[in-house]
Design an enzyme around this catalytic site. Sequence first.
Site, PDB file in Angstrom:
ATOM      1  N   LYS A   1       0.836  -1.201   0.000  1.00 22.61           N
ATOM      2  CA  LYS A   1       0.000   0.000   0.000  1.00 22.61           C
ATOM      3  C   LYS A   1       0.880   1.264   0.000  1.00 22.61           C
ATOM      4  O   LYS A   1       0.639   2.210  -0.744  1.00 22.61           O
ATOM      5  CB  LYS A   1      -0.900  -0.014   1.239  1.00 22.61           C
TER       6      LYS A   1
ATOM      7  N   CYS B   1      -3.628  10.414   0.822  1.00 19.82           N
ATOM      8  CA  CYS B   1      -2.887   9.169   0.570  1.00 19.82           C
ATOM      9  C   CYS B   1      -1.494   9.442   0.002  1.00 19.82           C
ATOM     10  O   CYS B   1      -0.496   9.200   0.672  1.00 19.82           O
ATOM     11  CB  CYS B   1      -3.665   8.278  -0.386  1.00 19.82           C
TER      12      CYS B   1
HETATM   13  N1  LIG Z   1     -10.316   7.510   2.077  1.00 17.30           N
HETATM   14  C1  LIG Z   1      -9.598   6.873   1.180  1.00 17.30           C
HETATM   15  O1  LIG Z   1      -9.736   7.105  -0.025  1.00 17.30           O
HETATM   16  C2  LIG Z   1      -8.620   5.795   1.598  1.00 17.30           C
HETATM   17  C3  LIG Z   1      -8.091   4.967   0.619  1.00 17.30           C
HETATM   18  C4  LIG Z   1      -7.240   3.946   0.984  1.00 17.30           C
HETATM   19  C5  LIG Z   1      -6.899   3.784   2.324  1.00 17.30           C
HETATM   20  N2  LIG Z   1      -7.409   4.624   3.275  1.00 17.30           N
HETATM   21  C6  LIG Z   1      -7.029   4.380   4.664  1.00 17.30           C
HETATM   22  O2  LIG Z   1      -8.134   3.839   5.355  1.00 17.30           O
HETATM   23  C7  LIG Z   1      -8.122   4.268   6.716  1.00 17.30           C
HETATM   24  C8  LIG Z   1      -9.445   4.940   7.033  1.00 17.30           C
HETATM   25  O3  LIG Z   1      -9.562   6.065   6.195  1.00 17.30           O
HETATM   26  P1  LIG Z   1     -10.933   6.844   6.004  1.00 17.30           P
HETATM   27  O4  LIG Z   1     -10.726   7.763   4.859  1.00 17.30           O
HETATM   28  O5  LIG Z   1     -12.065   5.888   5.992  1.00 17.30           O
HETATM   29  O6  LIG Z   1     -10.964   7.680   7.373  1.00 17.30           O
HETATM   30  P2  LIG Z   1     -12.158   8.555   7.934  1.00 17.30           P
HETATM   31  O7  LIG Z   1     -11.541   9.600   8.775  1.00 17.30           O
HETATM   32  O8  LIG Z   1     -13.100   8.935   6.855  1.00 17.30           O
HETATM   33  O9  LIG Z   1     -12.966   7.527   8.878  1.00 17.30           O
HETATM   34  C9  LIG Z   1     -12.439   6.925   9.997  1.00 17.30           C
HETATM   35  C10 LIG Z   1     -13.543   6.782  11.043  1.00 17.30           C
HETATM   36  O10 LIG Z   1     -13.018   6.065  12.148  1.00 17.30           O
HETATM   37  C11 LIG Z   1     -13.580   6.610  13.336  1.00 17.30           C
HETATM   38  N3  LIG Z   1     -12.705   6.215  14.451  1.00 17.30           N
HETATM   39  C12 LIG Z   1     -11.516   6.707  14.833  1.00 17.30           C
HETATM   40  N4  LIG Z   1     -11.019   5.996  15.874  1.00 17.30           N
HETATM   41  C13 LIG Z   1     -11.928   5.045  16.173  1.00 17.30           C
HETATM   42  C14 LIG Z   1     -12.003   4.006  17.143  1.00 17.30           C
HETATM   43  N5  LIG Z   1     -11.011   3.812  18.006  1.00 17.30           N
HETATM   44  N6  LIG Z   1     -13.085   3.228  17.153  1.00 17.30           N
HETATM   45  C15 LIG Z   1     -14.098   3.422  16.288  1.00 17.30           C
HETATM   46  N7  LIG Z   1     -14.082   4.384  15.335  1.00 17.30           N
HETATM   47  C16 LIG Z   1     -13.012   5.179  15.277  1.00 17.30           C
HETATM   48  C17 LIG Z   1     -13.664   8.085  13.066  1.00 17.30           C
HETATM   49  O11 LIG Z   1     -14.618   8.712  13.896  1.00 17.30           O
HETATM   50  C18 LIG Z   1     -14.067   8.098  11.582  1.00 17.30           C
HETATM   51  O12 LIG Z   1     -15.479   8.167  11.413  1.00 17.30           O
HETATM   52  C19 LIG Z   1      -6.913   5.191   6.860  1.00 17.30           C
HETATM   53  O13 LIG Z   1      -5.821   4.451   7.309  1.00 17.30           O
HETATM   54  C20 LIG Z   1      -6.659   5.646   5.435  1.00 17.30           C
HETATM   55  O14 LIG Z   1      -5.323   6.006   5.224  1.00 17.30           O
HETATM   56  C21 LIG Z   1      -8.275   5.619   2.940  1.00 17.30           C
END
Ligand SMILES: NC(=O)c1ccc[n+]([C@@H]2O[C@H](COP(=O)([O-])OP(=O)(O)OC[C@H]3O[C@@H](n4cnc5c(N)ncnc54)[C@H](O)[C@@H]3O)[C@@H](O)[C@H]2O)c1
Length: 404
Positions: free
Chosen positions: A205, A259
């Site tokens: 990743k 990212c």
């Molecule tokens: N958004 C993208 O396009 C994308 C793509 C690939 C990978 N990622 C990775 O995926 C992961 C999540 O990204 P995202 O964009 O969904 O993030 P986001 O911020 O949209 O969502 C994360 C959610 O997790 C919740 N959260 C935080 N700590 C928590 C806990 N301890 N228990 C329960 N809920 C909790 C937050 O309130 C939030 O709603 C990250 O590591 C990111 O780098 C994101």
Amino acid sequence: MDTKPGVVMIGLGYIGLPTAALIAQNKTYVHGVDINPKVVETVNNGKIHIIEPELDQAVENAVKGGYLKASVTPVEADTYLIVVPTPFKGKNEPDISFVESATKGIIPLLKEGDLYIIESTSPIGTTEKMLNLIYGERPELKDKLYVAYCPERVLPGNVMYELVHNDRVIGGVDQKSTDKAADFYRQFIKGDLHKTNARTAEMCKLVENSSRDVQIAFANELSLICDKADINVWELIQLANKHPRVNILQPGCGVGGHCIAVDPYFIVADYPMESQIIGKAREINNYKSFWCAEKVKNAKLEFELKNGKKPRIALMGLAFKPNIDDLRESPAKYIAQKVLQNANNEEYYIVEPNIESHNIFKLTDYAEAAEKADIVVFLVAHDEFKGLNIPENKVVLDFCGVLN
Ligand SMILES: NC(=O)c1ccc[n+]([C@@H]2O[C@H](COP(=O)([O-])OP(=O)(O)OC[C@H]3O[C@@H](n4cnc5c(N)ncnc54)[C@H](O)[C@@H]3O)[C@@H](O)[C@H]2O)c1
């Protein structure tokens, strides 16, 4: 929901919520967990708190059908997915405390035969660290759990399609974990599932995004050289790409988003001596934004010297890439902020056609801004800007090649 959930999804954000809805569509009971009570309430009302095409319908159906329920606390299930943020702390150091706290929350619920998967973008070794954390508190479960890492690589705006059709890389802490995780994903993913180990999957990743960053840095470096050498970089790249084995990307005003502009640091932080190109690419792409802001400053001073009056300046675009409303880590936003910090009674028109309002910037319609401004600065190649006819008497700074 009376039925015992098969999956607990921890984190209901841009990735967790669509994934939860997809699994639920497959008639598996999903218990979504988020620390944000507003998110939980919204989801339980069958609504969504993020913008993503087709997600609203998927969540509504899943909740109405009783296959998706949200809560601030986890419950017992067979499969646990960790999809929480992995931001920075301090100076570009990855912060895995969200993954840790999400994991700690489910440790008391784990039982023999459960599957635990991290999807959050994570530094190398995170899955093993979580494994040790789990076995530290529940030594009786040693070798009785399936633990794997499976990164997400969807494109925002096309998540519901890509979640199903993209290939996935799946790496367990041992072969049986890899196989078990692959069996899980096979239920709802049509793309190929590529099996490896957890460390390689974590690195994969980070490398995907670092590779893009390095290639964009090359294009941005060319743009700096070409500016000095009085060569049109867009024409140059087009010509160089006529070579059958050359494929140079396009320069821009930097690199943004949550990212590509972030993940390379996860490698650099842990392997600073070995990641020379990856680290340098981050520097070049960051420098390009600073350079653009300096160019605007110089254009402003030149205009004033030449015309004896302050210019009106249009800053076209704030998003981190064309045709989206996402401003996270956006170089265009950084440039706008930097330019405004140096403002000296000039008039500014800030433009972002993909958002209606902003809490810091007062937004102006793009056509009006381009018409009124003396200096038009293109920061993002939004489609709206492509048809603009800018009169020759205006100063144009096109950092994203939208007019080429
Ligand atoms: N958004 C993208 O396009 C994308 C793509 C690939 C990978 N990622 C990775 O995926 C992961 C999540 O990204 P995202 O964009 O969904 O993030 P986001 O911020 O949209 O969502 C994360 C959610 O997790 C919740 N959260 C935080 N700590 C928590 C806990 N301890 N228990 C329960 N809920 C909790 C937050 O309130 C939030 O709603 C990250 O590591 C990111 O780098 C994101």
